[in-house]
Scaffold this active site. Sequence first.
Site: not given
Ligand code: RB5
Length: 156
Positions: A69
């Site tokens: 993420c």
């Molecule tokens: C998405 O914008 C972001 O919050 C997600 O990808 C991640 O970093 C969450 O931990």
Amino acid sequence: MEKTVKVVLGADHGGYHLKNALLDYLLRLGYDVMDVGAYNDESSDYPDYARLVAEKIISGEAKRGILICGSGVGSSIAANKFKGIRAAVCHDTYSARQGVEDDDMNVLCLGARVIGEALARDIVKAFLCASFKDKDRYKRRLKKILEFEEQWMKRS
Ligand code: RB5
């Protein structure tokens, strides 16, 4: 790790491009890889991919998982809610290797907004090439964690 062992990859929109790059990399290395999405970079929710990756590992369809993420943090928090999942954010090769050898980590979480592709490739390789060490103290510690899971299940 044997390249026949299945690896499952998942990412939200923040990790979509890095996931695709790592997918190509692992296929080139000869790994058997499953991609559970996301399949585009439109806004999506990291818990959905954490769940898909966790389910593949719990079912035995995959042995190791990689979740990406923006930071790696949300994915690791979500993945660790599933019984049998030991996920951690590792942005260095030492932790990625040692996390498997000592702690039996089965899901590696990466932040695509934190590290670049070249480092991510090295980290993934360190993670997949490592194996849990058959040492009494590591097994004792792991057993304690597994007991936490059992105790928690009984309480809820
Ligand atoms: C998405 O914008 C972001 O919050 C997600 O990808 C991640 O970093 C969450 O931990």
